[in-house]
Scaffold this motif. Sequence first.
Motif, PDB file in Angstrom:
ATOM      1  N   LEU A  87       0.816  -1.210   0.000  1.00  0.00           N
ATOM      2  CA  LEU A  87       0.000   0.000   0.000  1.00  0.00           C
ATOM      3  C   LEU A  87       0.852   1.263   0.000  1.00  0.00           C
ATOM      4  CD1 LEU A  87      -2.955  -1.052   2.317  1.00  0.00           C
ATOM      5  CD2 LEU A  87      -2.874  -0.971  -0.181  1.00  0.00           C
ATOM      6  N   GLU A  88       2.008   1.211   0.625  1.00  0.00           N
ATOM      7  CA  GLU A  88       2.920   2.361   0.569  1.00  0.00           C
ATOM      8  C   GLU A  88       3.448   2.546  -0.855  1.00  0.00           C
ATOM      9  OE1 GLU A  88       4.830   5.713   1.155  1.00  0.00           O
ATOM     10  OE2 GLU A  88       3.387   4.836   2.523  1.00  0.00           O
ATOM     11  N   LEU A  89       3.759   1.448  -1.508  1.00  0.00           N
ATOM     12  CA  LEU A  89       4.178   1.523  -2.909  1.00  0.00           C
ATOM     13  C   LEU A  89       3.050   2.073  -3.776  1.00  0.00           C
ATOM     14  CD1 LEU A  89       6.269   1.013  -5.118  1.00  0.00           C
ATOM     15  CD2 LEU A  89       5.496  -1.376  -5.179  1.00  0.00           C
ATOM     16  N   LEU A  90       1.828   1.627  -3.503  1.00  0.00           N
ATOM     17  CA  LEU A  90       0.664   2.143  -4.241  1.00  0.00           C
ATOM     18  C   LEU A  90       0.526   3.647  -4.027  1.00  0.00           C
ATOM     19  CD1 LEU A  90      -1.846   1.736  -5.983  1.00  0.00           C
ATOM     20  CD2 LEU A  90      -3.072   1.047  -3.894  1.00  0.00           C
ATOM     21  N   ARG A  91       0.740   4.103  -2.797  1.00  0.00           N
ATOM     22  CA  ARG A  91       0.678   5.547  -2.505  1.00  0.00           C
ATOM     23  C   ARG A  91       1.724   6.306  -3.335  1.00  0.00           C
ATOM     24  NH1 ARG A  91      -1.439   8.159   1.662  1.00  0.00           N
ATOM     25  NH2 ARG A  91      -1.532   6.300   2.972  1.00  0.00           N
ATOM     26  N   GLN A  92       2.943   5.802  -3.340  1.00  0.00           N
ATOM     27  CA  GLN A  92       4.026   6.463  -4.081  1.00  0.00           C
ATOM     28  C   GLN A  92       3.713   6.522  -5.576  1.00  0.00           C
ATOM     29  OE1 GLN A  92       7.525   4.217  -3.073  1.00  0.00           O
ATOM     30  NE2 GLN A  92       7.465   4.848  -0.936  1.00  0.00           N
ATOM     31  N   GLU A  93       3.238   5.424  -6.111  1.00  0.00           N
ATOM     32  CA  GLU A  93       2.927   5.386  -7.545  1.00  0.00           C
ATOM     33  C   GLU A  93       1.748   6.283  -7.884  1.00  0.00           C
ATOM     34  OE1 GLU A  93       4.693   4.173  -9.979  1.00  0.00           O
ATOM     35  OE2 GLU A  93       6.163   3.281  -8.629  1.00  0.00           O
ATOM     36  N   THR A  94       0.791   6.381  -6.976  1.00  0.00           N
ATOM     37  CA  THR A  94      -0.369   7.244  -7.212  1.00  0.00           C
ATOM     38  C   THR A  94       0.047   8.712  -7.232  1.00  0.00           C
ATOM     39  OG1 THR A  94      -1.833   5.605  -6.199  1.00  0.00           O
ATOM     40  CG2 THR A  94      -2.668   7.864  -6.365  1.00  0.00           C
ATOM     41  N   VAL A  95       0.864   9.106  -6.284  1.00  0.00           N
ATOM     42  CA  VAL A  95       1.358  10.491  -6.244  1.00  0.00           C
ATOM     43  C   VAL A  95       2.156  10.789  -7.509  1.00  0.00           C
ATOM     44  CG1 VAL A  95       2.922  12.068  -5.028  1.00  0.00           C
ATOM     45  CG2 VAL A  95       1.295  10.668  -3.739  1.00  0.00           C
ATOM     46  N   ARG A  96       3.012   9.857  -7.907  1.00  0.00           N
ATOM     47  CA  ARG A  96       3.809  10.048  -9.127  1.00  0.00           C
ATOM     48  C   ARG A  96       2.900  10.182 -10.345  1.00  0.00           C
ATOM     49  NH1 ARG A  96       5.274   7.311 -13.333  1.00  0.00           N
ATOM     50  NH2 ARG A  96       4.326   5.420 -12.574  1.00  0.00           N
ATOM     51  N   ALA A  97       1.887   9.335 -10.429  1.00  0.00           N
ATOM     52  CA  ALA A  97       0.971   9.402 -11.571  1.00  0.00           C
ATOM     53  C   ALA A  97       0.198  10.717 -11.584  1.00  0.00           C
ATOM     54  CB  ALA A  97       0.008   8.212 -11.552  1.00  0.00           C
TER      55      ALA A  97
ATOM     56  N   GLU B 144       1.322  13.609 -10.376  1.00  0.00           N
ATOM     57  CA  GLU B 144       2.263  14.681 -10.699  1.00  0.00           C
ATOM     58  C   GLU B 144       2.772  14.605 -12.137  1.00  0.00           C
ATOM     59  OE1 GLU B 144       5.274  14.250  -7.698  1.00  0.00           O
ATOM     60  OE2 GLU B 144       3.997  15.117  -6.140  1.00  0.00           O
ATOM     61  N   ASP B 145       3.059  13.401 -12.599  1.00  0.00           N
ATOM     62  CA  ASP B 145       3.720  13.254 -13.892  1.00  0.00           C
ATOM     63  C   ASP B 145       2.786  12.927 -15.051  1.00  0.00           C
ATOM     64  OD1 ASP B 145       6.025  13.680 -12.448  1.00  0.00           O
ATOM     65  OD2 ASP B 145       6.665  11.580 -12.465  1.00  0.00           O
ATOM     66  N   PHE B 146       1.641  12.304 -14.752  1.00  0.00           N
ATOM     67  CA  PHE B 146       0.787  11.807 -15.832  1.00  0.00           C
ATOM     68  C   PHE B 146      -0.665  12.250 -15.715  1.00  0.00           C
ATOM     69  CE2 PHE B 146       4.320   8.792 -15.360  1.00  0.00           C
ATOM     70  CZ  PHE B 146       4.901   8.971 -16.600  1.00  0.00           C
ATOM     71  N   ASP B 147      -0.911  13.253 -14.878  1.00  0.00           N
ATOM     72  CA  ASP B 147      -2.243  13.844 -14.748  1.00  0.00           C
ATOM     73  C   ASP B 147      -3.319  12.844 -14.351  1.00  0.00           C
ATOM     74  OD1 ASP B 147      -1.301  16.401 -15.441  1.00  0.00           O
ATOM     75  OD2 ASP B 147      -1.432  15.910 -17.570  1.00  0.00           O
ATOM     76  N   LEU B 148      -2.982  11.915 -13.464  1.00  0.00           N
ATOM     77  CA  LEU B 148      -4.004  11.024 -12.921  1.00  0.00           C
ATOM     78  C   LEU B 148      -5.074  11.896 -12.273  1.00  0.00           C
ATOM     79  CD1 LEU B 148      -4.861   8.069 -12.159  1.00  0.00           C
ATOM     80  CD2 LEU B 148      -3.740   8.501  -9.969  1.00  0.00           C
ATOM     81  N   PRO B 149      -6.326  11.762 -12.685  1.00  0.00           N
ATOM     82  CA  PRO B 149      -7.385  12.624 -12.140  1.00  0.00           C
ATOM     83  C   PRO B 149      -7.563  12.449 -10.632  1.00  0.00           C
ATOM     84  CG  PRO B 149      -8.149  11.473 -14.103  1.00  0.00           C
ATOM     85  CD  PRO B 149      -6.829  10.867 -13.720  1.00  0.00           C
ATOM     86  N   ASP B 150      -7.917  13.534  -9.980  1.00  0.00           N
ATOM     87  CA  ASP B 150      -8.103  13.524  -8.534  1.00  0.00           C
ATOM     88  C   ASP B 150      -9.169  12.520  -8.103  1.00  0.00           C
ATOM     89  OD1 ASP B 150      -6.151  15.446  -8.241  1.00  0.00           O
ATOM     90  OD2 ASP B 150      -7.566  17.115  -8.094  1.00  0.00           O
ATOM     91  N   PHE B 151     -10.242  12.362  -8.888  1.00  0.00           N
ATOM     92  CA  PHE B 151     -11.304  11.450  -8.474  1.00  0.00           C
ATOM     93  C   PHE B 151     -10.816  10.002  -8.470  1.00  0.00           C
ATOM     94  CE2 PHE B 151     -11.937  11.079 -13.028  1.00  0.00           C
ATOM     95  CZ  PHE B 151     -12.434   9.788 -13.217  1.00  0.00           C
ATOM     96  N   LEU B 152      -9.900   9.649  -9.359  1.00  0.00           N
ATOM     97  CA  LEU B 152      -9.323   8.304  -9.335  1.00  0.00           C
ATOM     98  C   LEU B 152      -8.339   8.166  -8.187  1.00  0.00           C
ATOM     99  CD1 LEU B 152      -8.752   7.568 -13.134  1.00  0.00           C
ATOM    100  CD2 LEU B 152     -10.481   6.586 -11.630  1.00  0.00           C
ATOM    101  N   ALA B 153      -7.531   9.181  -7.981  1.00  0.00           N
ATOM    102  CA  ALA B 153      -6.580   9.150  -6.867  1.00  0.00           C
ATOM    103  C   ALA B 153      -7.324   9.027  -5.537  1.00  0.00           C
ATOM    104  CB  ALA B 153      -5.705  10.398  -6.884  1.00  0.00           C
ATOM    105  N   ALA B 154      -8.443   9.712  -5.394  1.00  0.00           N
ATOM    106  CA  ALA B 154      -9.214   9.644  -4.148  1.00  0.00           C
ATOM    107  C   ALA B 154      -9.691   8.219  -3.888  1.00  0.00           C
ATOM    108  CB  ALA B 154     -10.404  10.598  -4.218  1.00  0.00           C
ATOM    109  N   LYS B 155     -10.102   7.524  -4.927  1.00  0.00           N
ATOM    110  CA  LYS B 155     -10.539   6.129  -4.767  1.00  0.00           C
ATOM    111  C   LYS B 155      -9.357   5.241  -4.363  1.00  0.00           C
ATOM    112  CE  LYS B 155     -14.413   6.430  -7.928  1.00  0.00           C
ATOM    113  NZ  LYS B 155     -15.079   5.881  -9.117  1.00  0.00           N
ATOM    114  N   ILE B 156      -8.212   5.492  -4.957  1.00  0.00           N
ATOM    115  CA  ILE B 156      -7.017   4.724  -4.596  1.00  0.00           C
ATOM    116  C   ILE B 156      -6.638   4.995  -3.148  1.00  0.00           C
ATOM    117  CG2 ILE B 156      -4.557   4.405  -5.059  1.00  0.00           C
ATOM    118  CD1 ILE B 156      -5.238   5.055  -8.043  1.00  0.00           C
ATOM    119  N   PHE B 157      -6.697   6.252  -2.723  1.00  0.00           N
ATOM    120  CA  PHE B 157      -6.354   6.587  -1.342  1.00  0.00           C
ATOM    121  C   PHE B 157      -7.349   5.986  -0.351  1.00  0.00           C
ATOM    122  CE2 PHE B 157      -3.879  10.179  -3.300  1.00  0.00           C
ATOM    123  CZ  PHE B 157      -2.634   9.646  -2.975  1.00  0.00           C
ATOM    124  N   THR B 158      -8.584   5.774  -0.778  1.00  0.00           N
ATOM    125  CA  THR B 158      -9.563   5.084   0.068  1.00  0.00           C
ATOM    126  C   THR B 158      -9.079   3.670   0.369  1.00  0.00           C
ATOM    127  OG1 THR B 158     -11.427   6.383  -0.760  1.00  0.00           O
ATOM    128  CG2 THR B 158     -11.945   4.236   0.181  1.00  0.00           C
TER     129      THR B 158
END
Length: 86
Positions: free
Chosen positions: A4-14, A16-30
Amino acid sequence: MELLELLRQETVRAQEDFDLPDFLAAKIFTIIDQPHRYEQRAEEIRALIEQVRLYDTYGQTGYIGMGVNNVILEGTLKRLLTDPQE
Protein backbone atom coordinates in the motif's frame (compact mmCIF):
# COMPACT_ATOMS: atom_id res chain seq x y z
CA MET A 1 1.41 -3.33 4.34
CA GLU A 2 4.32 -2.23 2.20
CA LEU A 3 2.35 -2.77 -1.02
CA LEU A 4 0.00 0.00 0.00
CA GLU A 5 2.92 2.36 0.57
CA LEU A 6 4.18 1.52 -2.91
CA LEU A 7 0.66 2.14 -4.24
CA ARG A 8 0.68 5.55 -2.50
CA GLN A 9 4.03 6.46 -4.08
CA GLU A 10 2.93 5.39 -7.55
CA THR A 11 -0.37 7.24 -7.21
CA VAL A 12 1.36 10.49 -6.24
CA ARG A 13 3.81 10.05 -9.13
CA ALA A 14 0.97 9.40 -11.57
CA GLN A 15 -0.83 12.52 -10.36
CA GLU A 16 2.26 14.68 -10.70
CA ASP A 17 3.72 13.25 -13.89
CA PHE A 18 0.79 11.81 -15.83
CA ASP A 19 -2.24 13.84 -14.75
CA LEU A 20 -4.00 11.02 -12.92
CA PRO A 21 -7.39 12.62 -12.14
CA ASP A 22 -8.10 13.52 -8.53
CA PHE A 23 -11.30 11.45 -8.47
CA LEU A 24 -9.32 8.30 -9.33
CA ALA A 25 -6.58 9.15 -6.87
CA ALA A 26 -9.21 9.64 -4.15
CA LYS A 27 -10.54 6.13 -4.77
CA ILE A 28 -7.02 4.72 -4.60
CA PHE A 29 -6.35 6.59 -1.34
CA THR A 30 -9.56 5.08 0.07
CA ILE A 31 -8.00 1.66 -0.45
CA ILE A 32 -4.66 2.77 0.98
CA ASP A 33 -6.34 4.19 4.08
CA GLN A 34 -8.07 0.88 4.88
CA PRO A 35 -5.24 -1.67 4.97
CA HIS A 36 -7.18 -4.14 7.12
CA ARG A 37 -9.74 -4.54 4.33
CA TYR A 38 -7.14 -5.43 1.71
CA GLU A 39 -4.66 -7.63 3.60
CA GLN A 40 -5.75 -10.77 1.73
CA ARG A 41 -5.76 -9.12 -1.69
CA ALA A 42 -2.06 -8.67 -2.38
CA GLU A 43 -2.28 -9.90 -5.97
CA GLU A 44 -5.06 -7.44 -6.78
CA ILE A 45 -3.11 -4.61 -5.13
CA ARG A 46 -0.03 -5.55 -7.19
CA ALA A 47 -2.16 -5.45 -10.34
CA LEU A 48 -3.50 -2.03 -9.33
CA ILE A 49 0.05 -0.76 -8.75
CA GLU A 50 1.01 -1.90 -12.24
CA GLN A 51 -2.05 -0.19 -13.73
CA VAL A 52 -1.22 3.04 -11.93
CA ARG A 53 2.35 2.80 -13.24
CA LEU A 54 1.02 2.39 -16.77
CA TYR A 55 -1.65 5.08 -16.45
CA ASP A 56 -1.92 7.27 -19.53
CA THR A 57 -4.28 10.23 -19.44
CA TYR A 58 -4.67 10.11 -23.18
CA GLY A 59 -5.44 6.40 -23.26
CA GLN A 60 -2.59 5.10 -25.38
CA THR A 61 -4.03 1.62 -25.07
CA GLY A 62 -4.52 0.88 -28.74
CA TYR A 63 -2.58 -1.28 -31.15
CA ILE A 64 0.89 -0.78 -29.69
CA GLY A 65 0.03 1.32 -26.63
CA MET A 66 0.67 -0.26 -23.29
CA GLY A 67 -1.05 2.40 -21.20
CA VAL A 68 -4.00 2.12 -18.87
CA ASN A 69 -6.77 4.66 -19.28
CA ASN A 70 -9.54 5.89 -16.94
CA VAL A 71 -11.97 3.15 -17.94
CA ILE A 72 -9.57 0.31 -17.19
CA LEU A 73 -8.45 1.84 -13.90
CA GLU A 74 -12.02 2.60 -12.82
CA GLY A 75 -13.03 -1.01 -13.45
CA THR A 76 -10.26 -2.29 -11.20
CA LEU A 77 -11.08 0.23 -8.50
CA LYS A 78 -14.78 -0.62 -8.64
CA ARG A 79 -14.03 -4.31 -8.10
CA LEU A 80 -11.72 -3.57 -5.19
CA LEU A 81 -14.03 -1.04 -3.54
CA THR A 82 -17.32 -2.90 -3.92
CA ASP A 83 -16.05 -6.28 -2.80
CA PRO A 84 -13.60 -5.63 0.03
CA GLN A 85 -12.65 -8.62 2.12
CA GLU A 86 -12.67 -7.98 5.82
